[in-house]
Design a protein around this motif. Structure first.
Motif, short mmCIF file in Angstrom:
data_model
loop_
_atom_site.label_atom_id
_atom_site.label_comp_id
_atom_site.label_asym_id
_atom_site.label_seq_id
_atom_site.Cartn_x
_atom_site.Cartn_y
_atom_site.Cartn_z
N UNK A 181 -1.17 16.67 6.84
CA UNK A 181 -2.28 16.14 7.63
C UNK A 181 -2.82 14.87 6.97
N UNK A 182 -1.99 13.87 6.84
CA UNK A 182 -2.39 12.64 6.16
C UNK A 182 -3.36 11.83 7.01
N UNK A 183 -4.45 11.34 6.41
CA UNK A 183 -5.48 10.63 7.17
C UNK A 183 -5.23 9.13 7.31
N UNK A 184 -3.98 8.74 7.47
CA UNK A 184 -3.62 7.34 7.58
C UNK A 184 -3.12 7.04 8.98
N UNK A 185 -3.33 5.80 9.41
CA UNK A 185 -2.83 5.37 10.72
C UNK A 185 -1.30 5.33 10.71
N UNK A 186 -0.72 5.38 11.89
CA UNK A 186 0.72 5.23 12.03
C UNK A 186 1.15 3.91 11.40
N UNK A 187 2.19 3.96 10.56
CA UNK A 187 2.73 2.75 9.96
C UNK A 187 1.84 2.06 8.94
N UNK A 188 0.83 2.75 8.42
CA UNK A 188 -0.14 2.14 7.51
C UNK A 188 0.39 1.90 6.10
N UNK B 130 0.88 -1.17 0.00
CA UNK B 130 0.00 0.00 0.00
C UNK B 130 0.91 1.21 0.00
N UNK B 131 0.70 2.09 -0.99
CA UNK B 131 1.57 3.26 -1.10
C UNK B 131 0.73 4.53 -1.26
N UNK B 132 1.38 5.67 -1.04
CA UNK B 132 0.74 6.97 -1.28
C UNK B 132 1.61 7.76 -2.24
N UNK B 133 0.95 8.36 -3.22
CA UNK B 133 1.61 9.28 -4.14
C UNK B 133 1.28 10.68 -3.64
N UNK C 36 5.09 12.28 6.96
CA UNK C 36 5.35 11.19 6.03
C UNK C 36 5.98 9.99 6.73
N UNK C 37 6.90 10.24 7.62
CA UNK C 37 7.51 9.16 8.39
C UNK C 37 6.53 8.48 9.32
N UNK C 38 5.61 9.24 9.86
CA UNK C 38 4.60 8.68 10.77
C UNK C 38 3.75 7.61 10.09
N UNK C 39 3.35 7.86 8.85
CA UNK C 39 2.43 6.94 8.18
C UNK C 39 3.14 5.76 7.51
N UNK C 40 4.48 5.82 7.44
CA UNK C 40 5.23 4.69 6.89
C UNK C 40 5.53 3.66 7.97
#
Length: 167
Positions: A72-79, A19-22, A100-104
């Motif tokens: 303000x990314x709406x993803x969980x930590x490490x998602x 699962x990735x984000x652009x 960015x690091x939080x959601x990776x």
């Protein structure tokens, strides 16, 4: 000329279940190329008009459009397994590296390709070099935000970085 699809593939080196984000996906130019390689892609852009244009063009089934600021990314930590910043680092991604690091996930990949402040000056488009970063500055920002640099490369008008989130 400035960033090939093959170059993105090489830097990202994705697994099929990722699962990735652009980040700063715009109308999905690179999102469309990466989508067949992974399970899920979030096309993140702050501009609703860009996402509307992407919808009109046609969005792959495994791509979800997310309208938000990268800070303000709406993803969980490490998602996320990976994130891309393709010609968007100077558009606010550089200011949101902690987010960015939080959601990776730990070890998750982060690929940055952007216009270089020290480019040769013969680009036919792109931002003013004064609005951009040079490779060394981008590396410093990423290191300070908790990333490990896997590869760094200067190109004629751009730079590329492949990083991983430190555990």
């Amino acid at each position: 000329r400035y960033l090939s699809t093959e170059g993105v593939y090489e830097l990202l080196d994705p697994e099929p279940d990722w699962t990735i984000a652009d980040l700063g996906s715009g109308t999905g130019f690179y999102t469309d190329d990466v989508a067949p390689l992974v399970e899920q892609v979030y096309a993140v852009d702050i501009h609703e008009a860009m996402q509307d244009a992407y919808r009109e063009k046609g969005v792959p089934e495994n791509v979800e459009l997310v309208t938000t600021d990268v800070a303000e990314l709406p993803f969980d930590d490490g998602a996320l397994d990976a994130a891309l910043s393709l010609r968007t680092f100077h558009h606010g991604v550089a200011d949101a590296l902690e987010e960015g690091g939080r959601v990776l996930r730990p070890g998750g990949r982060f690929v940055v390709v952007d216009w270089s402040a020290t480019g040769a000056g013969d680009r036919d488009r792109g931002p003013d070099p004064a609005d951009c970063f040079d490779l060394a500055t981008a590396q410093s920002l990423l290191l300070d935000a908790g990333f490990e640099i896997r590869s760094a490369r200067e190109r004629r008008e751009t730079f590329s970085l492949a990083c991983s989130r430190r555990d």
